[in-house]
Design a protein around this motif. Structure first.
Motif, short mmCIF file in Angstrom:
data_model
loop_
_atom_site.label_atom_id
_atom_site.label_comp_id
_atom_site.label_asym_id
_atom_site.label_seq_id
_atom_site.Cartn_x
_atom_site.Cartn_y
_atom_site.Cartn_z
N ASN A 3 -0.41 1.49 11.62
CA ASN A 3 -1.73 1.09 11.14
C ASN A 3 -1.64 0.19 9.92
OD1 ASN A 3 -2.65 2.77 13.14
ND2 ASN A 3 -3.43 4.36 11.77
N LEU A 4 -0.72 0.52 9.01
CA LEU A 4 -0.58 -0.29 7.80
C LEU A 4 -0.10 -1.70 8.14
CD1 LEU A 4 1.06 2.19 5.23
CD2 LEU A 4 -1.33 1.45 5.32
N VAL B 44 0.73 5.98 10.82
CA VAL B 44 0.21 5.25 9.67
C VAL B 44 1.02 3.98 9.43
CG1 VAL B 44 -0.11 5.35 7.16
CG2 VAL B 44 -0.88 7.25 8.60
N VAL C 109 0.72 5.24 0.40
CA VAL C 109 -0.07 6.37 0.86
C VAL C 109 0.60 7.63 0.31
CG1 VAL C 109 -0.99 7.60 2.85
CG2 VAL C 109 -0.67 5.12 2.95
N TYR D 173 2.50 11.67 11.69
CA TYR D 173 1.55 10.98 10.82
C TYR D 173 2.19 9.71 10.25
CZ TYR D 173 -1.39 10.08 6.72
OH TYR D 173 -2.19 9.49 5.78
N PHE E 227 -6.96 18.85 -0.79
CA PHE E 227 -5.62 18.61 -1.33
C PHE E 227 -4.65 19.79 -1.23
CE2 PHE E 227 -8.45 15.78 -3.69
CZ PHE E 227 -7.79 14.56 -3.57
N SER F 98 4.46 15.69 4.47
CA SER F 98 3.76 15.11 5.61
C SER F 98 4.54 15.37 6.89
CB SER F 98 3.55 13.60 5.40
OG SER F 98 2.67 13.10 6.39
N THR F 99 4.08 14.72 7.96
CA THR F 99 4.75 14.91 9.25
C THR F 99 5.28 13.58 9.77
OG1 THR F 99 2.74 14.46 10.51
CG2 THR F 99 3.11 16.74 9.85
N ASP G 181 -10.75 6.40 5.57
CA ASP G 181 -10.09 5.17 5.98
C ASP G 181 -9.26 5.49 7.23
OD1 ASP G 181 -8.51 2.95 6.38
OD2 ASP G 181 -8.02 2.70 4.25
N LEU G 182 -9.66 4.92 8.35
CA LEU G 182 -8.97 5.24 9.60
C LEU G 182 -7.54 4.70 9.62
CD1 LEU G 182 -11.83 4.63 12.21
CD2 LEU G 182 -11.06 6.79 11.22
N THR G 183 -7.23 3.77 8.73
CA THR G 183 -5.86 3.26 8.65
C THR G 183 -4.89 4.38 8.28
OG1 THR G 183 -6.81 1.21 7.84
CG2 THR G 183 -4.42 1.44 7.65
N THR G 184 -5.31 5.21 7.34
CA THR G 184 -4.43 6.26 6.83
C THR G 184 -5.00 7.66 7.03
OG1 THR G 184 -5.49 6.19 4.67
CG2 THR G 184 -3.61 4.71 5.01
N CYS G 185 -6.23 7.74 7.46
CA CYS G 185 -6.95 9.02 7.59
C CYS G 185 -7.16 9.71 6.25
CB CYS G 185 -6.27 9.95 8.59
SG CYS G 185 -6.28 9.29 10.26
N GLU G 186 -7.00 8.97 5.17
CA GLU G 186 -7.29 9.54 3.86
C GLU G 186 -8.81 9.68 3.68
OE1 GLU G 186 -4.12 7.95 0.72
OE2 GLU G 186 -4.91 6.38 2.00
N PRO H 257 -4.98 14.41 5.46
CA PRO H 257 -5.00 13.24 6.36
C PRO H 257 -4.30 13.52 7.69
CG PRO H 257 -4.51 12.55 4.12
CD PRO H 257 -4.53 14.06 4.10
N GLU H 258 -3.25 14.33 7.66
CA GLU H 258 -2.54 14.67 8.90
C GLU H 258 -3.48 15.40 9.87
OE1 GLU H 258 -1.45 15.03 5.84
OE2 GLU H 258 0.46 13.98 5.73
N LYS I 14 3.96 9.42 1.00
CA LYS I 14 4.19 9.88 2.38
C LYS I 14 4.67 8.70 3.21
CE LYS I 14 0.35 13.19 2.39
NZ LYS I 14 -0.96 13.45 3.01
N ARG J 293 0.84 -1.19 0.00
CA ARG J 293 0.00 0.00 0.00
C ARG J 293 0.87 1.24 0.00
NH1 ARG J 293 -5.43 1.30 3.39
NH2 ARG J 293 -5.74 3.43 2.63
N THR K 93 0.14 11.66 -1.79
CA THR K 93 -0.55 12.93 -1.58
C THR K 93 -1.88 12.99 -2.32
OG1 THR K 93 0.81 13.76 -3.39
CG2 THR K 93 1.53 14.27 -1.16
N MET L 235 -5.97 12.95 11.36
CA MET L 235 -5.35 12.16 12.43
C MET L 235 -5.25 12.97 13.71
SD MET L 235 -1.78 10.10 12.42
CE MET L 235 -2.49 8.72 11.53
#
Lengths: 165, 294, 755
Positions: free
Chosen positions: B277-278, B274, B189, B270, C659, B266-267, C616-621, C739-740, B199, B187, B191, C743
């Protein structure tokens, strides 16, 4: 230029070669050769880094961003830009009917991306169209009418084809 | 707009590997090896100044082959992402490589960008390296001194630093077929959905016969200075039942393995969350697949 | 006499074929013998003083054309609302990225090296300010007080409203900047022609703005300066004001080079770094209601980050203030609006022009108030929507032509809003119980957008346009209204064709050239079709009446051949055949711009948008899974063009919501000034966008049309954020929501729960 092989390719049917000076440098961007040397300005520059797709052309039938292609890599290749697309390509009428062009700056590249898709997948799904055009940014249309135009052209193409390359 | 490249350095486009190695041996870092040029040209267009001398590898037959045997696939370094993704053996046996190749920029980029370039450019955010790490790929490097094969997991040393010597070229990448009992998860992730820089990306190869982890490889992009394998996590999970793995265990292990940063995309926070979570999602998937098999 | 039926027909755009085939010529496609290329050297610090300009070694400077502020023959200021922004900075300056030195050369590679060899010795401003809060707290001073404008709109008695409010909601809402990302970067080509006229061609929305700056900067009279619009690759407001700078720069270089052509085209990085963007905003809202949901009072403190110079901020602000109460009735309201000075490059016009920011705040506040009342967002809107007989907060009477409930009803029907809201709640409960990561949400925004310049703006503009015909009966629309993709070269012709009773094929728009076309006003503010279209309809009727009176054109039943014959007869006795008309304010527009009271717009377009998301809570996307846009825009002149405008505006709104984030560097300029890092939606990011029009009577434009270009920018932000908050139970209050941010909000929510 050193021990590289002879450099010669065609752009919209016209031969360019290092030997006769029509290719001044192998490191030249294909985009600059098309716009500045061939004088064909239908291929546009939107970002200069391969992100927007406004400069997209076909190299041996495959989509490429001409701002990222050094002409030194094109020996033996057939390059087709928007000026090489037949005026009766079904995509042209389909884009017009659907209202798929607004400001028009992304449109030639978008049409070339659509042509590359239909050449390898004549009857794409909407999902395939969405993915195939994802490297061509449009800021006017929201893509909705572009998707419709490509599907419309595909439906009309039947077995007649309409390929550029 | 951008300056046309009238001030170019030399452009070498040899027709054989031997010739290319000869140029590389003489010039070493004074030539920039390139194949798809999708990264080289971005740098130039962005105003990198004078053109470097380029060693264009795109015409080398040795680097444009895809060879398949019972053990795996050997992919020439100059094979494009599009060709790779459409190859039947890759499509049939290495689904994560298909997925990563199809997310390496847009279609126009995939048509030019090469697997070798994606490795040798040594970006921590590159799309294909995590998949190659998870599959346990090996690289073949060559120079006029001979050729050698190394485990890809040992290749990246630090940000933009690799084990390749200045006179070497990457010839091919050998990707072994995974065990039929292994499950794979990939997977990215990014932008956005397409044409994005990652990210976080995770590639997982997990072998869990009878519900117990035998071997697990977790490889990440954008989680440190190089594409990396999470070794502590693999060690922590080995021998454990798939069901009931505690997220806290994963979090602890990844704290050792990963060193994400804040950047323009990103940060660090995060990315760290993630990543956990992944991994948990991949374990849950594998667990579900295992349950279906039984 | 009208009614051949071009208006309302889905006719193909007149510019379609040339654009699709790559034959349309944009500024970077132009080239002339002896042409030089221009480049700009800019400041690097966030304000300060340029103490010295050093032309470094290794460059043959004698081969370059060099221009600095001291070479400006006229006024060193862009001609905008205030004259505070120099065309070229010298001495003190206010932001990083200000132009200081212009260079031109035939060889672009040498030009690039020369730009790098110019060294500006800058003494930086020690305390730059980059946020609205810092500017208002005077933690550094950009200009005295750091406020360009401070507007107040007060109605009723706020204290009386507070006294009867049973429930009050307070919130702080923020929106980020947004870059236009027209795919064609900005550029101009300037030269002096054989007649000695300074000709500037390029990418622009407002040729007469450019002309005004050129005459002021060069000191030339308007007759010896000519501005021509090239095919323009997108504008969205971004080419309203900045083209005046580039035109002035190209012109100064050309003048310095003895009139040689100079082309100055930005690359993407420079365009993103230097040109204006959408104003970041922060809005404080206090809103109160009676138990039954009727609004009791509204108190809004709205602030925009104007950047380092005034530019268009006053008018962006006024539109934001007027739209701040939304389409709701409220007896007691106070809106204060301030445009604040910071050391960012100036912000400017971007589709929506202040309204997306304040509408975002009121829509989010309405959701918050609904929660506080225990009502649904829909129920609260139903109670408060403006209805015939009401007055809007600014004071506009709502007449019988408006049926906003019908717009809302259709949006609910087309999106299946009520059923989906229930289904999503059940889906989320099920997934939460099962430990699955997906959550769904739905959000609603109800809003309106005033078309045309605000208040007396159109009166001040006094736009003029004309229609002319030749002996063959070929008709031209003659106006400065500029095609940039929005379709006016087709839609204005449709209006004129019907008014003349000729087929659309006989009508084209003349090239936009200030030596030929009158000033029909800037191409902004959703005004072209509605305001200029009406002027042109009037002009066309006059031309037709002239033909009837003096060339024997039958009043009824004349076909195009009879029309052409009448044109020929007329031109036998007259040198030209043309008719012009000037804007006449409708009686309904009465506006007091001091106290912000009256009817600020001749027409409002009304809309209800519904967004559906899956998180999706996995990635917050956040994936946008559906979007329904219903709008009432009066008569739709061209349904294909209109739908394209809405779809495009919605997708820009999606970008704004999910975005697009401008990341600032330490000097207050855009750090992610590349398409790689500034993320706009691609073809793969867009859900099916379903667009529906209602055509209620009463639009102020031709055949009852209203302006619509900006409207679709207002709704996606609030609808999408409401959907995200609905999916997650969060209270996110700013855009964009990446997504950040999702989260962070989830972690904050679980921390609250734990505490």
């Amino acid at each position: 230029m050193s021990e590289g092989p002879v450099l010669s390719f065609t752009l919209n049917g016209r031969v360019f070669s290092a030997a006769d000076g029509t290719v001044p440098s192998p490191a030249m961007r294909l985009l600059d050769l098309i716009r500045l040397h061939a004088g064909q300005t239908g291929t546009k520059e939107g970002c200069g880094e391969g992100e927007c797709g406004a400069c997209a052309v076909l190299v041996d039938g495959e989509l490429a961003n001409s701002c990222l292609v050094p002409v030194g890599q094109l020996h033996g290749c057939t390059v087709t830009s928007i000026e090489g697309l037949p005026r009766n390509d079904p995509l042209v009428a389909a884009f017009a009917r659907a209202g798929a062009a607004q400001c028009g700056i992304c449109t030639p590249g978008m049409v070339m991306a659509a042509r590359a898709l239909l050449d390898r997948d004549p009857h794409p799904t909407l999902e395939a169209v969405r993915e195939a055009l994802a490297g061509n940014l449009c800021r006017c249309t929201g893509y909705v009418r572009i998707h419709a135009a490509v599907l419309d052209a595909a439906a009309g193409e039947g077995t007649a084809g309409g390929g550029a390359s | 707009m951008s300056v046309q490249a009238s001030a170019a350095g030399e452009w070498h486009r040899p027709g054989s590997l031997a010739e290319a190695l000869d140029i590389r041996a003489r010039a070493k870092d004074a030539v920039v090896p390139a194949a798809g040029c999708t990264d080289l040209m971005v740098g130039w267009n962005a105003g990198a100044g004078r053109w470097p001398t380029v060693l264009d590898l795109s015409a080398l037959p040795e680097l444009n082959r895809i060879d398949v045997d019972d053990a795996g696939v050997t992919i020439g370094a100059a094979v494009s992402c599009s060709r790779l993704a459409n190859h039947p053996a890759v499509a049939g046996r290495l689904p994560m490589l298909v997925a990563s190749a199809r997310q390496t920029g847009s279609v126009a980029i995939q048509n030019r960008a090469t697997l070798g370039g994606n490795i040798m450019n040594a970006s921590p955010a590159a799309d294909n390296p995590p998949v190659l790490l998870a599959y346990g790929a090996r690289l073949t490097l060559a120079s006029t001194r001979g050729s050698r094969s190394i485990d890809y997991a040992d290749f990246h040393l630090d940000y933009k630093r690799t084990r390749a010597e200045p006179d070497e070229l990457l010839v091919s990448v050998t990707v072994p077929f995974p065990s039929p009992y292994a499950s794979v998860h990939y997977r990215k992730v990014g932008t956005r959905r397409a044409q994005a820089i990652s990210k976080v990306a995770l590639s997982v190869l997990l072998d869990a016969g009878a519900g117990v982890v035998r071997e697990a490889r977790f490889a990440f992009a954008s989680m440190g200075p190089v594409p990396l394998l999470a070794g502590s996590l693999s060690a922590a999970l080995r021998g454990r039942p798939l069901a009931g793995i505690d997220p806290a265990l994963v979090t602890r292990a990844l704290a050792t393995d990963l060193s994400p940063r804040d950047d323009i995309r990103s940060t660090a926070d995060y990315r760290r969350q993630v990543a956990v979570n992944l991994v948990m999602a991949a374990i849950a998937d594998a667990s579900a697949a295992e349950a279906r098999r039984n | 006499m009208s009614g051949r039926g071009a208006v309302g027909a889905p006719v193909v755009r007149k510019d379609a074929a040339a654009k699709i085939l790559g034959e349309a010529r944009y500024v970077d496609d132009l080239s002339c013998p002896g042409m030089l290329h221009g480049a700009t050297v800019r400041t690097r610090s966030a304000g300060g003083t340029v103490e010295r300009i050093e032309f470094g070694p290794g460059v043959d400077w004698s081969s370059f054309v060099v221009v600095t502020a001291s070479d400006i023959p006229g006024v060193n200021a862009t001609q905008m609302i205030e004259l505070d922004q120099p065309v070229l900075a010298s001495g003190r300056y206010r932001h990083a990225g200000e132009p200081v030195v212009l260079l031109a050369h035939a060889d672009r590679r040498l030009l690039r090296e020369a730009v790098a060899a110019v060294r500006l010795h800058e003494r930086p401003n020690p305390s730059p300010v980059f946020s609205i809060d810092d500017a208002l707290a005077l933690r550094g001073e950009v200009c005295p007080g750091n406020v360009y404008r401070d507007y107040r709109m007060e109605r009723g008695d706020l204290a009386a409203g507070e006294a009867v409010a049973d429930v009050v909601f307070e919130g702080r809402f923020e929106t980020g900047s947004q870059e236009h990302v027209y795919i064609e970067p900005q550029g101009m080509l300037a030269q002096i022609d054989a007649a000695g006229v300074l000709v500037v061609e390029g990418s622009m929305q407002c040729p007469y703005y450019v002309l005004g700056t050129l005459t002021a900067v060069t000191g030339r009279d308007p007759g010896s300066v000519r501005v021509v619009q090239c095919t323009t690759g997108g504008g969205f407001g971004g080419k309203e004001e900045y083209p005046s700078h580039i035109a002035a720069h190209a012109a100064l270089l050309s003048l310095r080079a003895g009139g040689r052509p100079v082309k100055l085209v930005y690359d993407r990085a420079e365009d993103m770094l230097a040109t204006p963007k959408r104003h970041p905003s922060r809005t404080l809202v206090r809103i109160g209601a009676r138990r039954d949901g009727r609004l009791a009072f509204l108190d809004v403190d709205f602030a925009l980050d104007g950047g380092a110079y005034t530019t268009l901020s006053p008018v962006v602000l006024s539109r934001g203030v007027i739209h701040a109460p939304g389409p709701y009735a409220c007896p007691h309201a106070r809106v204060r609006g301030r445009a604040v000075a910071t050391n960012h490059p100036p912000n400017g016009a971007f589709r929506g022009f202040g309204a997306p920011q304040s509408i975002f705040a009121i829509e989010q506040a309405m959701d918050g108030l609904a929660r506080a009342l225990g009502m649904t967002p829909l129920e609260l809107r139903r109670v408060n929507l403006l209805r015939p007989g009401d007055r809007s907060v600014p004071g506009q009477p709502i007449d019988e032509t408006t049926d906003f409930d019908a717009v809302l009803d259709q949006a609910l029907y087309e999106s299946d809003y009520l059923a989906r809201r229930e289904a999503f709640a059940a889906f989320n409960a099920g997934n939460a119980a099962a430990g699955l990561p997906l959550r769904r949400g739905i959000g609603l925004a109800t809003f309106h957008h005033g078309a045309g310049f605000t208040g007396n703006g159109e009166v001040v503009l006094a736009s003029m346009a004309k229609v002319r015909a030749d002996r063959r009966g070929q008709v031209e629309v003659v106006a400065s209204s500029s095609e940039m993709g929005q379709g006016n070269t087709t839609s204005l012709c449709q209006v004129v064709a019907d008014a003349l009773g000729v087929p659309l094929e006989r009508v084209t728009q003349a090239r936009v050239d200030t030596h030929d076309v009158p000033d029909s006003g800037p191409t902004v503010a959703s005004r072209t079709c509605m305001v200029v279209g009406l002027i042109l309809e009037q002009a066309a009727r006059r031309l037709r009446a002239e033909l009837v009176a003096k060339a024997g054109l039958p009043v009824e039943g004349a076909d195009e051949h009879a029309f052409a014959a009448a044109c020929a007869r007329y031109l036998d006795g007259h040198p030209t055949l043309e008719a012009e008309a000037r804007y006449e304010p409708p009686a309904s527009v009465q506006w007091d711009e001091v106290v912000f009271e009256g009817s600020p717009y001749a027409s409002y377009a009304w809309a209800s948008y519904v967004a559906e998301v899956e998180v999706d809570l996995t990635t917050c996307e956040v994936a946008l899974t559906g979007f329904t846009a219903v709008q009432e825009v009066g008569r739709v002149v061209n349904p294909v063009i209109a739908a394209g405008q809405v779809e495009g505006g919605v997708v820009q709104g999606i970008g704004f919501a999910l975005f697009e984030k401008v990341v600032w560097d330490g000097n207050g300029t855009m750090a992610n000034n590349r398409m790689t890092n500034y993320i706009i939606p691609t073809s793969a990011d867009i859900p099916p966008v379903r667009v529906f029009f209602q055509e209620q009577p009463g639009g102020a434009g031709p055949s009852g049309a209203k302006g619509l270009g900006e409207l679709p920018m207002d709704g996606p932000g609030p609808a999408i954020l409401s959907a995200v908050n609905d999916a997650l139970g969060t209270r996110i209050a700013s855009l964009p929501v990446l997504p950040e941010d999702v989260m962070d909000a989830l972690q904050a929510a679980s921390a609250r729960e734990a505490a």
